[in-house]
Structure formats: C-alpha cells, structure tokens
Design an enzyme around this catalytic site. Structure first.
Site, PDB file in Angstrom:
ATOM      1  N   CYS A 196      37.847  98.715  79.881  1.00 40.51           N
ATOM      2  CA  CYS A 196      38.215  99.957  79.179  1.00 40.51           C
ATOM      3  C   CYS A 196      39.524 100.550  79.737  1.00 40.51           C
ATOM      4  CB  CYS A 196      37.129 101.111  79.278  1.00 40.51           C
ATOM      5  SG  CYS A 196      35.455 100.646  78.674  1.00 40.51           S
ATOM      6  N   CYS A 204      56.237 144.249  72.332  1.00 42.11           N
ATOM      7  CA  CYS A 204      56.413 144.044  70.961  1.00 42.11           C
ATOM      8  C   CYS A 204      56.034 142.584  70.266  1.00 42.11           C
ATOM      9  CB  CYS A 204      57.824 144.694  70.452  1.00 42.11           C
ATOM     10  SG  CYS A 204      59.267 143.552  70.498  1.00 42.11           S
ATOM     11  N   ASP A 241      19.133 128.341  62.017  1.00 44.95           N
ATOM     12  CA  ASP A 241      18.741 128.749  63.404  1.00 44.95           C
ATOM     13  C   ASP A 241      18.435 127.329  64.085  1.00 44.95           C
ATOM     14  OD1 ASP A 241      16.503 128.153  62.191  1.00 44.95           O
ATOM     15  OD2 ASP A 241      15.087 129.256  63.268  1.00 44.95           O
ATOM     16  N   ASP A 297      19.022 128.967  55.391  1.00 46.00           N
ATOM     17  CA  ASP A 297      17.731 128.049  55.746  1.00 46.00           C
ATOM     18  C   ASP A 297      16.426 128.939  55.702  1.00 46.00           C
ATOM     19  OD1 ASP A 297      16.284 126.148  56.978  1.00 46.00           O
ATOM     20  OD2 ASP A 297      16.152 127.253  58.653  1.00 46.00           O
ATOM     21  N   CYS A 345      58.338 139.726  71.547  1.00 47.28           N
ATOM     22  CA  CYS A 345      58.008 139.169  72.889  1.00 47.28           C
ATOM     23  C   CYS A 345      56.867 138.003  72.640  1.00 47.28           C
ATOM     24  CB  CYS A 345      57.183 140.124  73.912  1.00 47.28           C
ATOM     25  SG  CYS A 345      58.649 141.483  74.145  1.00 47.28           S
ATOM     26  N   CYS A 376      33.978 100.626  82.118  1.00 46.54           N
ATOM     27  CA  CYS A 376      34.399  99.369  82.850  1.00 46.54           C
ATOM     28  C   CYS A 376      35.981  99.229  83.018  1.00 46.54           C
ATOM     29  CB  CYS A 376      33.642  98.283  82.447  1.00 46.54           C
ATOM     30  SG  CYS A 376      34.103  97.811  80.553  1.00 46.54           S
ATOM     31  N   ASP A 417      20.353 122.614  61.135  1.00 44.30           N
ATOM     32  CA  ASP A 417      21.426 123.140  60.281  1.00 44.30           C
ATOM     33  C   ASP A 417      22.904 123.282  60.900  1.00 44.30           C
ATOM     34  OD1 ASP A 417      19.144 124.624  58.770  1.00 44.30           O
ATOM     35  OD2 ASP A 417      18.944 125.925  60.577  1.00 44.30           O
TER      36      ASP A 417
END
Length: 814
Positions: free
Chosen positions: A33, A98, A706, A504, A101, A30, A710
C-alpha cells in the site's frame, strides 16, 4: 508484511522554492500500500519527493511551491484506492467590518495549500476551514496577510462562550460613541443654528479642536482597517468612511487656513465628526444586535452545571464536571440539572428536557432509562451512571450542530459575496465621477467634494454581508429551542422549497413499539409451538418485531429453544436452524422466493393487513418445505401524526409513505392519516430509488426516517429529516434532526425555513434597494454627508433587527 516508511524523489531545478506538507491517508494495510501511494503521489506535477509512513498513516510530500495543486495529490491518492484524511476546524476572525472583508479573507484562505473549502461568516466573526494537510498556524498566517487576526477556538467553546470579552468590547465602543457625541454636539448645535438663521457656530479653530480627536483618535480604527485593505489590493467599508471623512476634514482645514483674517468660511468639520459618530453608533448597535442572535447558543451553554456530586470510594463528593469520568455514578437531587449523559441506576423521577427537545411536559425516568445532561431533575432522587462527558454529551453535540449551522453559508449568500467583491471599487468610481461632474458643471470644488463624500458614506456593504447570516443564526436558534436541529444553512435554505415529504412508517409515523396481536398456525401446528419456534428464531435479532415476539413468548410462559446459524435477510426477514430444521420468518416476498405460493393462510393474511396489521410468515424450508403459520403485529400510530399530515397539507405539501411493510398494512395507516401516496414492500436499499422517482417528477423532496435503513434515502433527498429517537447513522446523514420523535415538527421545519428564507430575502432586498436609491440621491446632491452617514449606520442595524423578529418563532398547531 510490515513497513514503516519509504521514499520516492525526483529532481527539480534547485533554484525553485520547495515546501513540505503532511497528508493523512486512510486504508493502508501493508508495505505494498505504501509503495502504491508513493508512486501515485510522486507522479503529480510539482511533487519533488514523497515519504509515506504506514505507522502514522501519513504522507510527507515535498513540492515546488509554485507548481503544486494539492487537490491533484488528493485525487492521486483516491485513484490509488485510498482516502485522504480531512482536517476541519474553526477560527475566530477579528477586524472584519463588511462583506468585502469576508470576500478578501476567503480568497486568502483558499490560496493556502491543502484548503479545499473556506467560508467566513461576518455575523459570527468565524472562519470554517476544510482541507487536507493544513495547520491552524498556516491559516492564521493567511488571515494575517489579508490584514486581519485569527485566533483558535477550543473544541467545546461556543460562539457565546466569551460573553465577558463581548461585553468589554461593547462597553469600550459605547464609551467611544459617547465621547464622539460630546465632542460633536457643539458642531451639531451650530449647524442647526445656521439652518434656523441663528449664528451659533463656534469659531473655526474651536471646530478644528473638537473635530480632530474624533477624526484621528476615535476614527483611527477606520484608517487602520482601510490601510490593511489597500495593502491587500482591495477595499472595504472602512476605506469608504476614511476617504469620505478625511475629505470633509481636509477641505475644512484648507478653508480655515486660507480664510481672510476676520472672516468665517463655511466649514465641514461637523460633517466629518458627526459622520464618524454615527458610524461608531451604528457599529455599537450592530454589535449589540448581533449578540442577541446568539441567544440560543448562550441558553444551551447555560444548561451546563459547573459541579457534580459523584460517589467515589463509598462517599459522595462534589467535583467539577470536567473531572467526571465515564462509569462514575452521579447523584442528582430534585431541582438540580443533570450534569452528564447517563443511565439511571437508582431512583425514579420526572425530568424536564424542554430546553433540549422542546417537549413542555416532564418525562418519567426510572431504572435503566437514559438521561441527558442539561435536563432538570424535577421531583425524585436519581443515581446516574455516566455514559458520556464533555464534548461527547448530547448537549455538546447540539451546541456544535447549532454553531455549525449558524457559521455555515447559504447558497444565496455566495451570489451576494460576488456582488460585495466589486461593490467598493464601483462606489469609488461613482464617487470620483460625481466629483468630476459636479466640479465640471458647477465649478464649485467645495460642493463637488462634499457631494462625493456623501456618495462614499451612503454606500454600505455591511447590510449586504449581514442579511443572510443573521437571519440564519436567529432562525436556527429559534428552531433549536423547539427541538429542531438544522445541520447547515444549505438544509435550511432548501427546506423552504419542499413540495413533497416522504415518511418512513415504523418509528416515524407509528410508535415503533409493535406487539403481537394475532398468532395463526397452519393446519397441524399448535399455537404454542408456532410461537416457540418464532421466538427461538428471533432470539438472534434486536429488530422491534423480534422483541415483540420474545415479549409475547415470555408473557405466555413459553421457553425459548436453541438457535443455530442465524442470519438476517435484509428487508425480507431472518433465517436459522431450530430443532434441526431450517426455518425462515419474514415478509411474504421471502416465501415467494422459496416457492411458497397459494397457501390456505393467504386469505387470513389479507384480512389482517387490511386491518392495519403487519404480517410475518413462518415457514420450514428443510427437511420439509411447508408454511407453519402467521404472526401479526400491531403498532400504534403516533397521536401527533394526524396533525403532522394536516399541517403539511395546509402548506400545500404532498405526503408520501415509503415502507417495507405490506401494501395492506401500509394503506391502512395511510388511510387513517390521510397520506396522499404509498410505496409499500420497499426494500431498504430501494427507498433512495423512491426518493429519486419523486425528484424525477419535479418535486423537492424531504425524507423523514429514524433507522439505519433510512440513511440512503435521507442522503438522496433534497432535505433529510431524522428522528433523534432513532439511530445515530440517520442523524448524521440528515440535514435536520428532530430532537423528539414528533412528526408534527416536520411541518415546523418547513415553516421555520420559509420564515427564515423570507427574512433573508427581505434583508437583501432592503440592502440592495438602500444602496440603489441612496447612492444616486447622494450623487445628485440630495443627501448631505451627515444624513448619508446616519442612513449608512442605521441600514445594518435595520437588517439585523428585522432578522431578530424570528426569535419569537415557534411551531404552530392548527
């Protein structure tokens, strides 16, 4: 309340140069903000004005160019309670030769307002830029000022997506090598003849005619790059080569012009010409070798079909893959590659996903199964509804992930970069000192010049710059071929030091497909009634245990009732209203919270847990508080989990299980697999605390999981390893992703990290030793310029070839 834009200004002396940048802002809702952000930004020193637009979610900041620190603006936005949007992109950089650079370009990029991090990779010839309010044009301008050329990279353009350009450059460089070698050959033969006591050297002016095109035509690239380095106030390999060969060529011209008529002085045209020939040969071989380091990306890119057969308007037509849209039905015949990510809507077949997952055996696909673009349809006709195309496909994400890892910079490389930054100036000082000492001691200015030339050309910052990125490119590519995706070089480097792996349980060590094994009703409760209540309650959840309960009810022909006020209780279970009663189902801790203790079913529950079962308690909370019964679940341990634990123990790594399951069920699985330690009944939010405990014991911890629950532990671990069979949140959080849900690849991740890190150390060792030994030998006069040039050219090639030995890596099975 709405607002579009507002502005704050403050006056500054008019003579000061002013500029503007746009910064994206996340979280504004708004007009208040907008005002809060503007007040925060305008208070930053150097800011002369700010205008925040709520609609575009951007702040345009005017500032005094010499006074603004963009990071202070970012900090001000965050203190105001908002977040600044980051920009992140890659550019191709041309002209690097190299490690010096690399340092110069990074320094130039980090001075661009808004850039928070810039890393440049010599091996991939790419720059990765992260920052706020930055534009590619500004970055390319900074690269140009540093003496190089930056070009944009399309979002879906891989490192190897421009093989034609690389081949053209390789052919052009090879032709230059051949021309240089042809012009230098008579000089080399004459030099060999002189060493053998045979007068074979061609006349001086012929030497001049042969060496000059090599020096100023074929060697012009060194002058051009050297001048850019000098103009930028620094040095590089090209400067060393240009200075060294120019000194040898210039000395020869001087001796030729001042020679007495009829005499033939000893000239050094062969040194300058052969030096350039060797350096050109080394750069060509280096380019060829670097091309092989991107073999994994080229292989992945080659999986993308160009055409797709799509059903449209009742007909099947062939269209370019780029024209396929989400929702289109694509027909895939046996032997064809699947062009898109999708879901099977017709047919059944075996699909070869080996290039994506490393799984050698085809996977059976039928109605409703997901398929991945780039995999091969083996033996059946499939109709696939498209769910992802272009850059959103799994293949594109894998390519970007591997590219990102190959382009990233390992922590060890930052130390090397600091050394490289002062390498060339030190070599120039050593060469000048060598010249002065030799001239002062011997009085022979020719010997002094030639010895200094040897010092200039033996020094090679290239090998230092290539040792780390080439090993990372080859290591991550080899890992990707076997289903191990490494997000960045930091994860690869950390993984080699892992001393403890925390797993897990469900879905990681087990199949993650539990089934109901036992239904134990309390006294006065029927088994079918218990299952009906549980299935009704679980109708509001998609948890694996909930699906198992519903599947058992369906198989037993039990109808599911109506559920009200369902609520998931994180890490403990679920609750809801069934038949007007308040019901809860979950772990024993849920009952303890409600005051259910000492129930008659505890003995039976303990027996089930000791046998490896996961036990859920069903209880009525109101109107009557009582336990209704137990439901036990069994989950099959993955066949490869035993091998995974054995492999980790073989590497001397401690294994740990971290699970929300009961102590009895967790310990039963741990005993079966030989896992060293168990942390059971751990709430999702507490898994990260377990990781912190392990790290507090001095261990380097890898966490394998997974699920969404986790993710905090994956982020807290030194190395997070996610199963691609799990959730996207876990994959995004982890540094390593296993493309198939095979825990044996955890040991493979550690192994490829250790082997890659060993190659990095080997490459850096030889690069440092080469310079530490070669430069003193050259300064003492034990190396001629020709030998020094040959050694310098071969040093970079040897480092890359050493890294390429990783290409044959594959996960070992004991």
């Amino acid at each position: 309340m709405m607002a579009t834009a507002a502005a704050y200004e403050r006056t500054t002396p008019q003579e000061e140069a002013a500029s503007e940048i746009d910064i994206g802002i996340i979280g504004m809702t708004c007009a208040s903000c907008v005002r809060r952000v503007e007040k925060a930004i305008v208070a930053v020193p150097g800011v002369t004005g700010v205008s925040v637009n709520l609609a575009t979610e951007k702040a345009r900041v005017a500032f005094v160019e010499s006074a603004l620190n963009v990071q202070e603006v970012i900090d001000a936005i965050e203190r105001a309670g908002y977040e600044s949007a980051k920009a992140e992109f890659d550019l191709r950089v041309e002209g690097m030769t190299c490690a010096s650079c690399v340092g110069r370009i990074e320094e130039a990029l980090n001075t661009v307002p808004g850039v928070t991090e810039a890393t440049v990779n010599l091996a991939t010839e790419r720059a990765h830029i992260i920052g706020h309010a930055i534009e590619p044009d500004d970055i390319m301008a900074a690269i140009e000022r540093a003496g190089y050329r930056g070009t944009p990279i399309n979002e879906d353009q891989a490192t190897s997506a421009v093989p034609d350009q690389a081949n053209d450059r390789s052919r052009r460089e090879l032709s230059h090598v051949l021309i240089a070698a042809t012009l230098s050959l008579p000089l080399v033969l004459g030099m060999v003849g002189d060493l053998l006591g045979i007068g074979m050297m061609v006349p001086g002016w012929v030497q001049f005619a042969l060496a000059t095109p090599v020096q100023f035509w074929l060697g012009w690239r060194f002058y051009k790059a050297a001048w850019k380095a000098v103009r930028a106030g620094t040095g590089n390999m090209d400067l060393l080569v240009a200075l060294g060969t120019s000194a040898a060529w210039g000395l020869s011209v001087y001796l030729l012009l001042t020679a007495h008529f009829g005499t033939m002085p000893h000239l050094y045209f062969e040194a300058s010409a052969v030096l350039i020939t060797f350096v050109l040969l080394g750069k060509w071989l280096e380019g060829r070798a670097k091309g092989q380091t991107t073999a994994a990306i080229r292989a992945l890119m080659g999986l993308r079909p160009d055409k797709a057969s799509v059903r449209r308007d009742g007909a099947e037509i062939e269209v370019p893959v780029a024209q396929v849209r989400v929702g289109d039905v694509v027909v895939v015949r046996p032997g064809e590659r699947i062009p898109v990510d999708g879901r099977v809507v017709e047919g059944a077949s075996s699909v070869d996903e080996s290039m994506l997952t490393g799984e050698p055996l085809p996977v059976e696909k039928a109605l409703g199964h997901k398929v991945t673009g780039g995999s091969i349809n083996v033996d059946g006709l499939l109709a696939v509804e498209t769910t992802a195309v272009g850059t959103e496909t799994m293949l594109s994400k894998i390519v970007r992930l591997v590219e990102g890892a190959q382009a990233s910079k390992a922590p060890i490389q930052r130390t090397v970069d600091q050394v490289s930054a002062i390498f060339v100036p030190i070599v120039l000082v050593v060469a000048l000192a060598t010249f002065g000492v030799w001239w002062g001691v011997t009085g022979d200015i020719e010997a002094a010049i030639i010895t200094a030339v040897s010092v200039l050309v033996i020094a090679c910052p290239c090998a230092l710059g290539l040792a780390t990125p080439t090993a990372i490119m080859v290591g991550t590519g080899a890992a990707a071929r076997h289903g191990i995706l490494i997000k960045d070089a930091e994860a690869l480097e950390r993984a080699h030091a892992v001393t403890a792996v925390a797993f897990d349980k469900t879905g990681t060590l087990t199949e993650g497909k539990p089934r109901v094994t036992d239904i134990v009703p309390a006294l006065g409760v029927g088994e079918d009634d218990l299952l009906r209540i549980a299935a009704t309650l679980q109708s509001g959840s998609e948890h694996p245990l909930a699906r198992a309960v519903r599947a058992r009810a369906s198989n037993d022909g039990i109808a599911i009732g109506v559920l009200h006020a369902f609520k998931a209780l994180a890490g403990r279970g679920v609750s809801g209203i069934v038949d007007g009663r308040s019901i809860q189902l979950g772990a024993k801790r849920l009952l303890v919270e409600q005051g259910f203790v000492g129930d008659d079913l505890e003995t039976k529950a303990a027996e089930l847990e000791e046998s490896g079962r996961t036990v859920s308690w069903l209880a009525e909370v109101a109107p009557e508080a009582r336990v209704l019964g137990l439901i036990a679940f069994g989950d099959t341990v993955k066949q490869s989990a035993h091998e995974a634990v054995r492999k980790l123990h073989h590497h001397g790594i401690e294994t740990v299980m971290v699970t929300g399951d009961s102590h009895g069920a967790a310990q039963a699985v741990a005993n079966e697999l030989g896992i060293d330690r168990v942390f059971a009944e751990v709430l999702p939010g507490d898994k990260a605390a377990v990781v912190a405990t392990l790290k507090g014991e001095g261990k380097v911890v890898a966490m394998v999981g997974d699920g969404i629950n986790d993710a905090p532990a994956l982020a807290a671990a030194d190395v997070g390893i996610a199963m691609a069979t799990g959730t996207d949140v876990a994959m995004h959080t982890a540094g390593v992703t296993l493309m198939r849900g095979d825990p044996v690849l955890v040991g493979g991740s550690v192994d490829v990290s250790r082997r890659t890190y060993a190659k990095i150390k080997q490459g850096l060792f030889w690069a440092f030793i080469y310079n530490l030994v070669g430069i003193p030998l050259a300064a003492l006069g034990y190396l001629s310029p020709v030998l020094a040039g040959a050694a310098m050219a071969l040093s970079s090639v040897s480092v890359i070839v050493n890294a390429l030995t990783l290409r044959g890596w594959k996960p070992a099975i004991r």
